[in-house]
Scaffold this motif. Structure first.
Motif, mmCIF file in Angstrom:
data_model
loop_
_atom_site.group_PDB
_atom_site.id
_atom_site.type_symbol
_atom_site.label_atom_id
_atom_site.label_comp_id
_atom_site.label_asym_id
_atom_site.label_seq_id
_atom_site.Cartn_x
_atom_site.Cartn_y
_atom_site.Cartn_z
ATOM 1 N N MET A 8 53.685 50.991 30.394
ATOM 2 C CA MET A 8 53.167 52.198 30.683
ATOM 3 C C MET A 8 54.084 53.369 30.494
ATOM 4 O O MET A 8 54.967 53.334 31.348
ATOM 5 N N LYS A 9 53.763 54.540 29.698
ATOM 6 C CA LYS A 9 54.576 55.645 29.671
ATOM 7 C C LYS A 9 53.808 56.984 30.035
ATOM 8 O O LYS A 9 52.663 56.906 29.476
ATOM 9 N N ASP A 10 54.618 57.731 30.883
ATOM 10 C CA ASP A 10 54.061 59.163 30.916
ATOM 11 C C ASP A 10 54.607 60.019 30.019
ATOM 12 O O ASP A 10 55.734 60.097 29.581
ATOM 13 N N LEU A 11 53.758 60.798 29.275
ATOM 14 C CA LEU A 11 54.697 61.900 28.349
ATOM 15 C C LEU A 11 54.339 63.023 29.108
ATOM 16 O O LEU A 11 53.217 63.597 29.122
ATOM 17 N N ALA A 12 55.407 63.903 29.176
ATOM 18 C CA ALA A 12 55.177 65.380 29.559
ATOM 19 C C ALA A 12 54.969 66.163 28.214
ATOM 20 O O ALA A 12 55.917 66.088 27.351
ATOM 21 N N ILE A 13 54.192 66.961 28.075
ATOM 22 C CA ILE A 13 53.943 67.545 26.869
ATOM 23 C C ILE A 13 53.508 69.241 27.043
ATOM 24 O O ILE A 13 52.796 69.600 27.976
ATOM 25 N N ALA B 231 52.369 66.413 14.587
ATOM 26 C CA ALA B 231 51.579 67.476 14.596
ATOM 27 C C ALA B 231 52.197 68.809 15.227
ATOM 28 O O ALA B 231 51.505 69.693 15.385
ATOM 29 N N GLY B 232 53.373 68.692 15.445
ATOM 30 C CA GLY B 232 54.045 69.977 15.698
ATOM 31 C C GLY B 232 54.004 70.121 17.397
ATOM 32 O O GLY B 232 54.296 71.454 17.817
ATOM 33 N N ILE B 233 53.656 69.082 18.113
ATOM 34 C CA ILE B 233 53.629 69.379 19.587
ATOM 35 C C ILE B 233 54.676 68.923 20.155
ATOM 36 O O ILE B 233 55.247 67.562 20.169
ATOM 37 N N GLN B 234 55.318 69.665 21.148
ATOM 38 C CA GLN B 234 56.730 69.356 21.885
ATOM 39 C C GLN B 234 56.403 68.371 23.013
ATOM 40 O O GLN B 234 55.472 68.677 23.912
ATOM 41 N N ILE B 235 56.980 67.393 22.897
ATOM 42 C CA ILE B 235 57.201 66.364 24.177
ATOM 43 C C ILE B 235 58.419 66.821 24.748
ATOM 44 O O ILE B 235 59.483 66.727 24.275
ATOM 45 N N LEU B 236 58.145 67.003 26.144
ATOM 46 C CA LEU B 236 59.340 67.396 27.192
ATOM 47 C C LEU B 236 59.909 66.326 27.637
ATOM 48 O O LEU B 236 61.291 66.068 27.584
ATOM 49 N N GLU B 237 59.353 65.097 27.815
ATOM 50 C CA GLU B 237 59.799 63.935 28.394
ATOM 51 C C GLU B 237 59.090 62.651 28.145
ATOM 52 O O GLU B 237 57.705 62.744 28.348
ATOM 53 N N GLU B 238 59.544 61.498 28.254
ATOM 54 C CA GLU B 238 58.870 60.346 28.220
ATOM 55 C C GLU B 238 59.406 59.352 29.147
ATOM 56 O O GLU B 238 60.551 59.058 29.275
ATOM 57 N N ARG B 239 58.582 59.068 30.332
ATOM 58 C CA ARG B 239 59.366 58.133 31.275
ATOM 59 C C ARG B 239 58.419 57.084 31.690
ATOM 60 O O ARG B 239 57.135 57.150 31.297
ATOM 61 N N GLU B 240 58.813 55.988 32.092
ATOM 62 C CA GLU B 240 57.948 54.881 32.716
ATOM 63 C C GLU B 240 57.582 55.397 33.974
ATOM 64 O O GLU B 240 57.799 56.094 34.672
ATOM 65 N N VAL B 241 56.608 54.589 34.348
ATOM 66 C CA VAL B 241 55.628 55.185 35.481
ATOM 67 C C VAL B 241 55.617 53.972 36.625
ATOM 68 O O VAL B 241 55.591 52.796 36.238
ATOM 69 N N LEU B 242 55.154 54.342 37.892
ATOM 70 C CA LEU B 242 54.773 53.085 38.928
ATOM 71 C C LEU B 242 53.115 53.231 38.927
ATOM 72 O O LEU B 242 52.452 54.370 38.829
ATOM 73 N N VAL B 243 52.676 51.945 38.910
ATOM 74 C CA VAL B 243 51.093 52.170 39.019
ATOM 75 C C VAL B 243 50.523 51.430 40.371
ATOM 76 O O VAL B 243 51.308 50.078 40.630
ATOM 77 N N GLN B 244 49.853 52.099 41.121
ATOM 78 C CA GLN B 244 49.820 51.595 42.470
ATOM 79 C C GLN B 244 48.073 51.657 42.597
ATOM 80 O O GLN B 244 47.373 52.741 42.200
ATOM 81 N N ARG B 245 47.287 50.618 43.303
ATOM 82 C CA ARG B 245 46.312 51.090 43.747
ATOM 83 C C ARG B 245 45.982 51.178 45.112
ATOM 84 O O ARG B 245 46.381 50.363 46.001
ATOM 85 N N LEU B 246 45.517 52.278 45.473
ATOM 86 C CA LEU B 246 45.199 52.411 46.901
ATOM 87 C C LEU B 246 43.658 52.104 47.433
ATOM 88 O O LEU B 246 42.770 51.826 46.462
ATOM 89 N N LYS B 247 43.759 51.600 48.725
ATOM 90 C CA LYS B 247 42.351 51.056 49.053
ATOM 91 C C LYS B 247 41.397 52.573 49.565
ATOM 92 O O LYS B 247 41.745 53.282 50.417
ATOM 93 N N GLN B 248 40.421 52.635 48.406
ATOM 94 C CA GLN B 248 39.695 53.696 48.565
ATOM 95 C C GLN B 248 38.880 54.029 49.784
ATOM 96 O O GLN B 248 38.592 55.145 50.107
ATOM 97 N N ASN B 249 38.536 52.996 50.422
ATOM 98 C CA ASN B 249 37.719 53.101 51.548
ATOM 99 C C ASN B 249 38.633 53.252 52.903
ATOM 100 O O ASN B 249 38.052 53.152 54.014
ATOM 101 N N MET B 250 39.842 53.477 52.717
ATOM 102 C CA MET B 250 40.679 53.470 53.906
ATOM 103 C C MET B 250 41.473 54.803 53.893
ATOM 104 O O MET B 250 42.521 54.953 52.802
ATOM 105 N N PRO B 251 40.894 55.784 54.668
ATOM 106 C CA PRO B 251 41.791 57.141 54.749
ATOM 107 C C PRO B 251 43.040 56.784 55.037
ATOM 108 O O PRO B 251 43.460 56.028 55.880
ATOM 109 N N GLY B 252 43.899 57.873 54.513
ATOM 110 C CA GLY B 252 45.333 57.654 54.617
ATOM 111 C C GLY B 252 46.126 57.123 53.820
ATOM 112 O O GLY B 252 47.415 56.890 54.241
ATOM 113 N N GLN B 253 45.675 56.425 52.901
ATOM 114 C CA GLN B 253 46.527 55.336 52.222
ATOM 115 C C GLN B 253 47.670 56.324 51.259
ATOM 116 O O GLN B 253 48.877 56.012 51.056
ATOM 117 N N LEU B 254 47.401 57.323 50.813
ATOM 118 C CA LEU B 254 48.186 58.273 49.895
ATOM 119 C C LEU B 254 49.283 58.806 50.880
ATOM 120 O O LEU B 254 50.616 58.540 50.576
#
Length: 160
Positions: free
Chosen positions: A1-6, A60-83
């Motif tokens: 997966m890649k993040d593009l800054a646009i 299409a003439g749209i400027q890409i500032l950066e392309e970077r790899e990402v980290l993907v993580q799943r938080l336990k949504q029912n547990m406050p404070g995970q972030l």
């Protein structure tokens, strides 16, 4: 997966043009967001194929500032404070989180300054560890690492 800054023009239709360029190329957005900063449109979007997305947008003439790899993580949504737990571990490891958003599968997407170290912390988190250095709890129920600093960790529930 890649993040593009646009970089987008701050005007009606700029985001639509971006979406149209991606659609013509058959490229799907997996997550992200767009906002205005200092009068300029800035977007971060997640793509399975960053190269195809970059090509479609640049054609299409749209400027890409950066392309970077990402980290993907799943938080336990029912547990406050995970972030706070995950981001504190990143901070204690010296990893700066530069971009954070969710994908369409409700996973946390992180763009960090040190991908290798961030990946180590993320993988430790995924295995259920709360610190890559130590999982010892102090008297407040916080993990302590070799730095002597603590990261929030809920204490175990008392038996009933």
């Amino acid at each position: 997966m890649k993040d593009l800054a646009i970089m987008l023009e701050n005007r009606p239709g700029a985001l639509a043009e971006m979406g149209e360029a991606l659609g013509r190329a058959g490229v799907s957005i997996e997550g992200g967001g767009a906002w205005v900063v200092d009068g300029r449109g800035v977007a971060h979007f997640l793509f399975t194929d960053g190269t195809a997305a970059r090509r479609a947008l640049e054609a299409a003439g749209i400027q890409i500032l950066e392309e970077r790899e990402v980290l993907v993580q799943r938080l336990k949504q029912n547990m406050p404070g995970q972030l706070s737990l995950l981001t504190r571990l990143m901070a204690e490891a010296g990893v700066n989180i530069e971009v954070l958003y969710s994908d369409h599968s409700h996973q946390l997407i992180l763009v960090v300054d040190d991908l290798a170290r961030g990946r180590e912390v993320s993988e430790a988190w995924a295995r259920g560890n709360r610190s890559s250095d130590s999982t010892d709890l102090n008297e407040d129920g916080l993990t302590t690492g070799c730095s002597g600093r603590s990261a929030a960790r809920p204490a175990a529930e008392p038996e009933r």
